[in-house]
Design an enzyme around this catalytic site. Structure first.
Site, mmCIF file in Angstrom:
data_model
loop_
_atom_site.group_PDB
_atom_site.id
_atom_site.type_symbol
_atom_site.label_atom_id
_atom_site.label_comp_id
_atom_site.label_asym_id
_atom_site.label_seq_id
_atom_site.Cartn_x
_atom_site.Cartn_y
_atom_site.Cartn_z
ATOM 1 N N HIS A 27 -2.333 -0.186 9.212
ATOM 2 C CA HIS A 27 -3.731 -0.587 9.058
ATOM 3 C C HIS A 27 -4.370 -0.809 10.427
ATOM 4 O O HIS A 27 -4.185 -1.844 11.056
ATOM 5 C CB HIS A 27 -3.841 -1.841 8.190
ATOM 6 C CG HIS A 27 -3.391 -1.601 6.780
ATOM 7 N ND1 HIS A 27 -2.107 -1.841 6.361
ATOM 8 C CD2 HIS A 27 -4.061 -1.119 5.713
ATOM 9 C CE1 HIS A 27 -2.006 -1.522 5.085
ATOM 10 N NE2 HIS A 27 -3.178 -1.076 4.656
ATOM 11 N N HIS A 34 -2.324 6.386 2.581
ATOM 12 C CA HIS A 34 -1.043 5.903 2.075
ATOM 13 C C HIS A 34 -1.176 5.420 0.640
ATOM 14 O O HIS A 34 -2.269 5.264 0.116
ATOM 15 C CB HIS A 34 -0.472 4.813 2.995
ATOM 16 C CG HIS A 34 -1.346 3.614 3.144
ATOM 17 N ND1 HIS A 34 -2.438 3.567 3.987
ATOM 18 C CD2 HIS A 34 -1.306 2.409 2.535
ATOM 19 C CE1 HIS A 34 -3.022 2.388 3.906
ATOM 20 N NE2 HIS A 34 -2.353 1.657 3.015
ATOM 21 N N CYS A 69 -3.079 -6.848 -4.809
ATOM 22 C CA CYS A 69 -2.850 -5.465 -4.400
ATOM 23 C C CYS A 69 -1.512 -5.410 -3.676
ATOM 24 O O CYS A 69 -0.958 -6.442 -3.293
ATOM 25 C CB CYS A 69 -3.935 -4.991 -3.433
ATOM 26 S SG CYS A 69 -5.583 -4.918 -4.120
ATOM 27 N N HIS A 71 1.709 -2.420 -1.914
ATOM 28 C CA HIS A 71 2.206 -1.092 -1.588
ATOM 29 C C HIS A 71 3.625 -0.968 -2.135
ATOM 30 O O HIS A 71 4.458 -1.819 -1.839
ATOM 31 C CB HIS A 71 2.249 -0.885 -0.072
ATOM 32 C CG HIS A 71 0.949 -1.096 0.609
ATOM 33 N ND1 HIS A 71 0.536 -2.338 1.057
ATOM 34 C CD2 HIS A 71 -0.048 -0.232 0.918
ATOM 35 C CE1 HIS A 71 -0.661 -2.213 1.618
ATOM 36 N NE2 HIS A 71 -1.042 -0.952 1.545
ATOM 37 N N GLU A 89 2.752 -12.786 -4.333
ATOM 38 C CA GLU A 89 1.398 -13.261 -4.000
ATOM 39 C C GLU A 89 0.962 -14.449 -4.833
ATOM 40 O O GLU A 89 0.310 -15.355 -4.328
ATOM 41 C CB GLU A 89 0.363 -12.139 -4.176
ATOM 42 C CG GLU A 89 0.284 -11.225 -2.998
ATOM 43 C CD GLU A 89 -1.014 -10.447 -2.923
ATOM 44 O OE1 GLU A 89 -2.083 -10.984 -3.274
ATOM 45 O OE2 GLU A 89 -0.953 -9.294 -2.473
ATOM 46 N N TYR A 106 -9.781 5.340 -2.270
ATOM 47 C CA TYR A 106 -10.921 4.856 -1.498
ATOM 48 C C TYR A 106 -10.586 4.783 -0.012
ATOM 49 O O TYR A 106 -9.420 4.746 0.377
ATOM 50 C CB TYR A 106 -11.379 3.485 -2.005
ATOM 51 C CG TYR A 106 -10.475 2.344 -1.597
ATOM 52 C CD1 TYR A 106 -10.794 1.525 -0.515
ATOM 53 C CD2 TYR A 106 -9.289 2.090 -2.274
ATOM 54 C CE1 TYR A 106 -9.964 0.484 -0.127
ATOM 55 C CE2 TYR A 106 -8.463 1.062 -1.902
ATOM 56 C CZ TYR A 106 -8.802 0.261 -0.824
ATOM 57 O OH TYR A 106 -7.966 -0.752 -0.436
ATOM 58 N N GLU A 116 -9.113 0.659 5.483
ATOM 59 C CA GLU A 116 -8.226 0.826 4.325
ATOM 60 C C GLU A 116 -8.423 2.271 3.873
ATOM 61 O O GLU A 116 -9.558 2.721 3.715
ATOM 62 C CB GLU A 116 -8.601 -0.129 3.191
ATOM 63 C CG GLU A 116 -8.184 -1.563 3.420
ATOM 64 C CD GLU A 116 -6.690 -1.813 3.202
ATOM 65 O OE1 GLU A 116 -5.914 -0.853 3.020
ATOM 66 O OE2 GLU A 116 -6.299 -2.985 3.244
ATOM 67 N N GLU A 118 -6.549 4.545 1.032
ATOM 68 C CA GLU A 118 -5.471 4.490 0.058
ATOM 69 C C GLU A 118 -5.727 5.333 -1.185
ATOM 70 O O GLU A 118 -6.849 5.398 -1.672
ATOM 71 C CB GLU A 118 -5.257 3.039 -0.393
ATOM 72 C CG GLU A 118 -4.876 2.108 0.736
ATOM 73 C CD GLU A 118 -4.722 0.668 0.318
ATOM 74 O OE1 GLU A 118 -3.985 -0.054 1.024
ATOM 75 O OE2 GLU A 118 -5.317 0.252 -0.697
ATOM 76 N N TRP A 163 -13.296 -2.383 -2.725
ATOM 77 C CA TRP A 163 -12.508 -1.705 -3.751
ATOM 78 C C TRP A 163 -12.660 -2.365 -5.117
ATOM 79 O O TRP A 163 -12.646 -1.687 -6.128
ATOM 80 C CB TRP A 163 -11.040 -1.555 -3.363
ATOM 81 C CG TRP A 163 -10.303 -2.837 -3.102
ATOM 82 C CD1 TRP A 163 -9.629 -3.604 -4.019
ATOM 83 C CD2 TRP A 163 -10.148 -3.483 -1.839
ATOM 84 N NE1 TRP A 163 -9.065 -4.699 -3.406
ATOM 85 C CE2 TRP A 163 -9.375 -4.644 -2.055
ATOM 86 C CE3 TRP A 163 -10.573 -3.196 -0.539
ATOM 87 C CZ2 TRP A 163 -9.021 -5.524 -1.036
ATOM 88 C CZ3 TRP A 163 -10.229 -4.068 0.472
ATOM 89 C CH2 TRP A 163 -9.478 -5.217 0.222
#
Length: 174
Positions: A27, A34, A69, A71, A89, A106, A116, A118, A163
């Site tokens: 980032h 990604h 969110c 990954h 989280e 986005y 961002e 992704e 997003w």
């Protein structure tokens, strides 16, 4: 013993896996495309959990967003990654994980210039747990009526992650 850096899956413009990179290095002002995911968590009353990103977050610190969110790690099953991230989280277990926007993608630039970029399928899930957020990830959280969330994002888009607004628009179309 040092901790292994978290890695993300790098993607071609057509969505094919082309490599991996350390999350901490991806980032930037020129973020490579990604793989990620977003999840909207609901309770038994039909409310959705929204979170305010911790002020220490690299991108969009302090803004309100969807529940969480993340990954998937290279080779990690997406559902397993979502369950892992919910626990990390928010301190919650989730069930009934459903893909609701398989093609969400986005690119957004925050006020510091960090990008961002992704391919980010969107999921919904449910929980019966009380959230116990990780302070490194979440500053605040609130259970809200989905229509109230749509109204708030429409009225004050600057207070929310871009997003989230785009996801709500697409979810409204489906």
């Amino acid at each position: 013993m040092s901790e292994i850096p978290e890695q993300v899956v790098l993607l071609s413009d057509t969505g094919e896996h082309i490599g991996v990179a350390d999350k901490a290095l991806v980032h930037t002002t020129d973020t490579a495309l990604h793989l990620a995911f977003s999840c909207h968590v609901y309770n038994a009353d039909g409310q959705v959990l929204v979170t305010r990103r911790a002020l220490s977050k690299l991108t969009w610190p302090g803004v309100w967003t969807n529940s969480f969110c993340g990954h998937p790690a290279p080779g990690e099953d997406m559902a397993a990654a979502i369950i892992r991230r919910a626990k990390h989280e928010l301190g919650i277990t989730i069930s009934d994980v459903q893909l609701v926007l398989p093609d969400f993608r986005y690119r957004a630039v925050d006020s510091s210039g960090i990008v961002e970029n992704e391919i980010c399928p969107v999921y919904r899930a449910v929980t019966a747990d009380n959230a116990a957020p990780n302070a490194d990830e979440v500053a605040e959280f609130e259970w809200v009526d989905p229509q109230s969330l749509r109204s708030a994002v429409s009225a004050t888009p600057f207070a929310f992650s871009p997003w989230l607004g785009w996801q709500l628009e697409q979810l409204n179309e489906n």
